[in-house]
Design a protein around this motif. Structure first.
Motif, PDB file in Angstrom:
ATOM      1  N   GLY A 190       0.815  -1.220   0.000  1.00 41.02           N
ATOM      2  CA  GLY A 190       0.000   0.000   0.000  1.00 41.02           C
ATOM      3  C   GLY A 190       0.841   1.259   0.000  1.00 41.02           C
ATOM      4  O   GLY A 190       0.465   2.268  -0.585  1.00 41.02           O
ATOM      5  N   LEU A 191       1.990   1.190   0.673  1.00 38.27           N
ATOM      6  CA  LEU A 191       2.906   2.334   0.684  1.00 38.27           C
ATOM      7  C   LEU A 191       3.723   2.405  -0.611  1.00 38.27           C
ATOM      8  O   LEU A 191       4.504   3.325  -0.794  1.00 38.27           O
TER       9      LEU A 191
ATOM     10  N   PHE B 136       3.978  10.091   5.036  1.00 39.45           N
ATOM     11  CA  PHE B 136       3.714   8.751   4.484  1.00 39.45           C
ATOM     12  C   PHE B 136       2.731   8.011   5.400  1.00 39.45           C
ATOM     13  O   PHE B 136       2.892   8.031   6.611  1.00 39.45           O
ATOM     14  N   GLY B 137       1.765   7.351   4.792  1.00 37.11           N
ATOM     15  CA  GLY B 137       0.883   6.478   5.574  1.00 37.11           C
ATOM     16  C   GLY B 137      -0.257   7.177   6.283  1.00 37.11           C
ATOM     17  O   GLY B 137      -0.602   6.805   7.399  1.00 37.11           O
ATOM     18  N   PRO B 138      -0.877   8.172   5.646  1.00 38.00           N
ATOM     19  CA  PRO B 138      -2.034   8.825   6.281  1.00 38.00           C
ATOM     20  C   PRO B 138      -3.265   7.939   6.267  1.00 38.00           C
ATOM     21  O   PRO B 138      -3.274   6.888   5.626  1.00 38.00           O
ATOM     22  N   ILE B 139      -4.286   8.383   6.964  1.00 34.35           N
ATOM     23  CA  ILE B 139      -5.545   7.633   6.989  1.00 34.35           C
ATOM     24  C   ILE B 139      -6.418   8.122   5.828  1.00 34.35           C
ATOM     25  O   ILE B 139      -6.520   9.316   5.588  1.00 34.35           O
ATOM     26  N   VAL B 140      -6.982   7.174   5.099  1.00 33.88           N
ATOM     27  CA  VAL B 140      -7.782   7.509   3.919  1.00 33.88           C
ATOM     28  C   VAL B 140      -9.226   7.048   4.147  1.00 33.88           C
ATOM     29  O   VAL B 140      -9.464   5.900   4.521  1.00 33.88           O
TER      30      VAL B 140
ATOM     31  N   MET C 157     -11.940   7.851  -0.806  1.00 30.47           N
ATOM     32  CA  MET C 157     -10.756   7.669  -1.650  1.00 30.47           C
ATOM     33  C   MET C 157     -10.060   6.315  -1.519  1.00 30.47           C
ATOM     34  O   MET C 157      -9.203   5.984  -2.321  1.00 30.47           O
TER      35      MET C 157
ATOM     36  N   PHE D  22      -7.271   4.122  -4.111  1.00 27.32           N
ATOM     37  CA  PHE D  22      -5.889   3.685  -3.841  1.00 27.32           C
ATOM     38  C   PHE D  22      -5.725   2.187  -4.114  1.00 27.32           C
ATOM     39  O   PHE D  22      -4.698   1.758  -4.621  1.00 27.32           O
TER      40      PHE D  22
END
Ligand SMILES: Cc1ncc(C[n+]2csc(CCOP(=O)(O)OP(=O)(O)O)c2C)c(N)n1
Ligand code: SF4
Ligand code: SF4
Ligand SMILES: [Mg+2]
Lengths: 390, 291, 85
Positions: A94-95, A205-209, A213, A217
């Motif tokens: 995911g990153l 890096f790695g925020p909450i979505v 959205m 991703f």
């Protein structure tokens, strides 16, 4: 050509790729890879940060941190270790971090069993990792070099795991051709991250979505998987041009062109299947092979193309989705749905059970019977089960 | 001074964790790379496509901040960029003291040059105020609720700084957001020391502990003044500084928080308060807190 | 807005989220009474109490009205008043 253990051939390829950070946790039968890398570091042959973590979860987490900082990273694990990593595998994909891992294949507990099958890697199917499977030590070694090219491509940016059957490949001595360092350097340029952790450009890096959205991703990863297909094929061809070895692109075939019965499989069993096919061909039986090199992204088009003229395809699974059938079999059936040959599924080789030429011959006989009767009697079956003890 | 933790974050009004983040960044400066695990601070500060962080920051998972920070630090060294940034982890007590404890131990043992900071709000706030290993004796949480036969959390707060110190690391310290200059000073000092550092910063949570949002700092101060959260520094295993206090009875701290209310309302509560007083007395004695 | 690879995002970008709308009470600083100690600025969870020429001022775009500044002001120079909406 050098006679060496499969694990050492892999370690040599890793070294040639000049990773900045390696982090791993020992587990049989992956141990010889990380022990050899440890030796290389101890002898000053490999200049990298080698982080000896307290678990596989942390091994992959170290790779996540290092890769996000712009480093080329490597790890290896198997079985219980891969299961423990599961959560972090999703995260790395995911990153969009191009981590490369050797996924030595081994059965999962309970009951505990240290021998080969492919349940561990198959169970990581949906993590967003590109998953390649090697036929022999040479390919497991060469795939490392190919994997970095694929993973780090800016159109892809996904982690890659390379399946390598435990003991059968890791612990067996075979003649292996190592890639000369200068040629590897030409083939594999330095990793150039598009974005990385640095105070010069303090990105998050790695925020909450949220639900508005998140799907997009996931779709972007899915699309990158699609683009990876072409990249995997191109890299295989470029590798052939540079090093003179080729193992196929997403799939490879053997005696498949006029085959009535095709066997589809992946990993080290390919060697046994080829031997069996040679014998069956000598008897005038039209049998061929589809070797799946790339399990994810799944090479649907290539399999359909290879199988469309066959009368039956026998799918060999060294894994099982308990309560259903082998994972490859499900995938292949979905590809062939309403087109092409009859499909038969076989569960075999679990927990290190031998797969012999006669096993393959029996499978081919069943496929031929299905062709004659025009239907598949038992969709999915266990091969060589000892009914006496059940 | 430039604000490195931007406003617009989603923290509750009066959030102690947000105050902790601001103070930590004041102490550490902008040339850092920060890692946070899942938890309130992570959630309030990074709603995509927004971020409150003015420093490079990464969130990976709940239990792996110490390993991710190890990886960042190793990468900086391997890439010859070690002068570019100091590495920090800023993590909740759950991510640190429970699910990430083995991971933290690994990081401390391996000697990474990382400043690991736990902002301690004494429960899992992000998921709705469940107990953690850092929840103090007698606190009611949603998984250790006070009830007909329960007085809330029945085990004392885990002594994480002592366990960190047992790794033989060069610097361990506790601090409270109620003493902001002390927080800034300790963070500044920690990042300058080479090797693994562990800081635990008490950060009251108005929502989880049950007090008015204006009292975040007051409550933090009371925790220190009652000796329930002792403030000290350890360098190379030895206590080198202690914040001395004119001690107050624990009731003064307990009675102003909803999480301890049952101790004052239920029969037998007095006994429990006595036990909490004993914990405070023990701290005062151990660290020589009394002025 | 096009999504970024891996959801990477820009520093300090929560600034577009004006949390001032959360407020029920509003802190008012009495500049005469303010001694310029800066405790309000140090403690504000939003970091929106700024020093301007030895005195302090609040950015109401973000102030959530928690009341920490008023509660901690040693000279009692900050009053919380009901927000007029
Ligand atoms: C493996 C895993 N288990 C559980 C969770 C759920 N979870 C997310 S945050 C959290 C609690 C966080 O507590 P803490 O670290 O104290 O931070 P706080 O929210 O209190 O600031 C939990 C239980 C998770 N994200 N991952
Ligand atoms: S629940 Fe507590 S820690 Fe979480 S944002 Fe609210 S005040 Fe802060
Ligand atoms: S009321 Fe709270 S948010 Fe508003 S300025 Fe004061 S401390 Fe900051
Ligand atoms: Mg907490």
């Amino acid at each position: 050509m050098k006679i060496m253990e499969g694990s050492h051939a892999v370690a040599e390829a890793v070294k040639a790729c000049r990773p900045h950070v390696i982090s791993a946790y020992p587990i049989t039968p992956q141990t010889h890879i990380v022990e050899e890398i440890s030796r290389m570091v101890a002898d000053g042959e490999l200049a990298c940060e080698y982080i000896r973590v307290e678990s596989e979860h942390s091994a992959m987490s170290v790779c996540v941190g290092a890769s996000a900082t712009g480093a080329r990273t490597y790890t290896a694990t198997t079985s219980q270790g891969m299961a423990l990593m599961h959560e972090v595998l999703f995260n790395a994909a995911g990153l969009r971090l191009p981590i490369v891992m050797t996924a030595v294949n081994r059965a999962l507990s309970a009951p505990i069993n240290i021998w080969d099958d492919q349940q561990d890697a198959i169970s990581q199917r949906d993590t967003g990792w590109i998953q390649l499977h090697a036929e022999d030590s040479q390919e497991a070694s060469d795939m490392i070099i190919q994997a970095y090219r694929i993973a780090e491509d800016h159109d892809v940016l996904l982690p890659v795991m390379i399946g390598m059957d435990g003991f059968i490949l890791t612990h067996v001595y075979e003649p292996v051709e190592l890639c000369p360092q200068e040629k590897v350097d030409e083939f594999l340029p330095l990793y150039e991250p598009t974005q990385y952790l640095t105070p010069k450009n303090p990105l998050t890096f790695g925020p909450i979505v949220d639900p508005s959205m998140y799907m997009e991703f996931r779709y972007m990863i899915h699309e990158a998987m699609g683009r990876a297909k072409k990249k995997i094929m191109n890299v295989a061809s470029e590798f052939r041009d540079k090093f003179g070895r080729y193992y196929g692109g997403l799939i490879d075939t053997y005696e498949a062109e006029d085959a009535e019965v095709l066997i589809l499989a992946m990993g080290s069993v390919i060697g046994t299947i080829k031997d069996a096919i040679d014998e069956l061909r000598a008897d005038g039986k039209k049998v061929g092979l589809v070797k799946v090199r790339c399990y994810r992204p799944f090479p649907a088009e290539a399999i359909l193309e290879a199988a469309k003229d066959a009368k039956a395809i026998a799918v060999l699974d060294k894994n099982i989705s308990l309560g259903h059938e082998g994972a490859l079999y499900t995938d292949v059936k979905s590809v062939l749905y309403n087109k092409g040959p009859l499909a038969l599924g076989f569960i075999l080789g679990l927990g290190g059970r031998d797969i012999t030429k006669s096993t393959i011959e029996n499978i081919v006989a069943k496929a031929q019977k299905a062709i004659e009767s025009g239907r598949v009697e038992e969709e999915s079956e266990f091969v060589d089960l000892d009914q006496e003890v059940l | 001074m430039e604000e490195l933790f931007a406003p617009g974050h989603r923290g509750c009004a009066g959030c102690g964790a947000a105050i902790a983040a601001r103070l930590i960044l004041k102490g550490a400066g902008k040339d850092i790379i920060a890692v946070s695990p899942t938890g309130c601070l992570e959630v309030i500060s990074s709603p995509y496509p927004q971020s409150s962080w003015g420093v490079p920051w990464i969130h990976s998972l709940f239990e792996n901040a110490a390993a991710v920070a190890s990886g960042v630090e190793a990468a900086l060294r391997a890439l010859g960029r070690e002068d570019e940034a100091k590495v920090l982890a800023i993590a909740g007590d759950g991510g640190t003291i429970d699910i990430g404890f083995g991971v933290l131990s690994g990081m401390l043992e391996r000697g990474h040059d990382v400043t690991y900071i736990c902002y301690d709000n004494e429960a899992y706030m992000n998921t709705g105020i469940q107990r953690s290993g850092s929840t103090p004796y007698g606190a009611s949480t949603t998984t250790s609720p006070a009830g007909k036969i329960s007085f809330g959390e029945d085990r004392p707060k885990k002594n994480a700084p002592a366990i960190a110190a047992a790794h033989g690391i060069p610097y361990v310290a506790t601090a409270s957001i109620a003493y902001p200059k002390d927080v800034i000073k300790k963070v500044k000092k920690a990042v300058e020391i080479e090797g693994p550092k562990y800081l635990q910063i008490h950060a009251p949570c108005c929502t989880g502990w049950g007090f008015d949002s204006s009292r975040t700092i007051e409550i933090g101060r009371l925790a220190v003044e009652t000796a329930l959260f002792p403030i000290y520094e350890m360098q190379n295993g030895k206590i080198t500084s202690v914040k001395k206090i004119k001690r107050k009875p624990v009731e003064e701290y307990l009675k102003v928080q909803r999480r301890f209310r049952h101790l004052f309302e239920k029969e037998g509560g007095e006994e429990e308060i006595k036990k909490i007083q004993e914990i405070a007395d023990g701290n005062a004695e151990q660290f020589g807190l009394d002025l | 807005m096009k999504l970024s690879i891996g959801a990477v995002t820009e520093p300090g970008s929560t600034r577009i989220n004006k949390t001032g709308s959360w407020r029920t009470f509003k802190p008012i600083i009495d500049v005469e009474a303010c001694v310029g100690c800066g405790m309000c600025s140090m403690f504000c969870p939003e970091g929106v109490v700024y020093e301007v020429e030895d005195k302090y001022t609040i950015d109401y775009d973000y102030c959530k009205g928690c009341g920490v500044c008023a509660h901690e002001c040693p000279s009692g120079a900050i009053e919380m008043v009901i927000e007029e909406k």
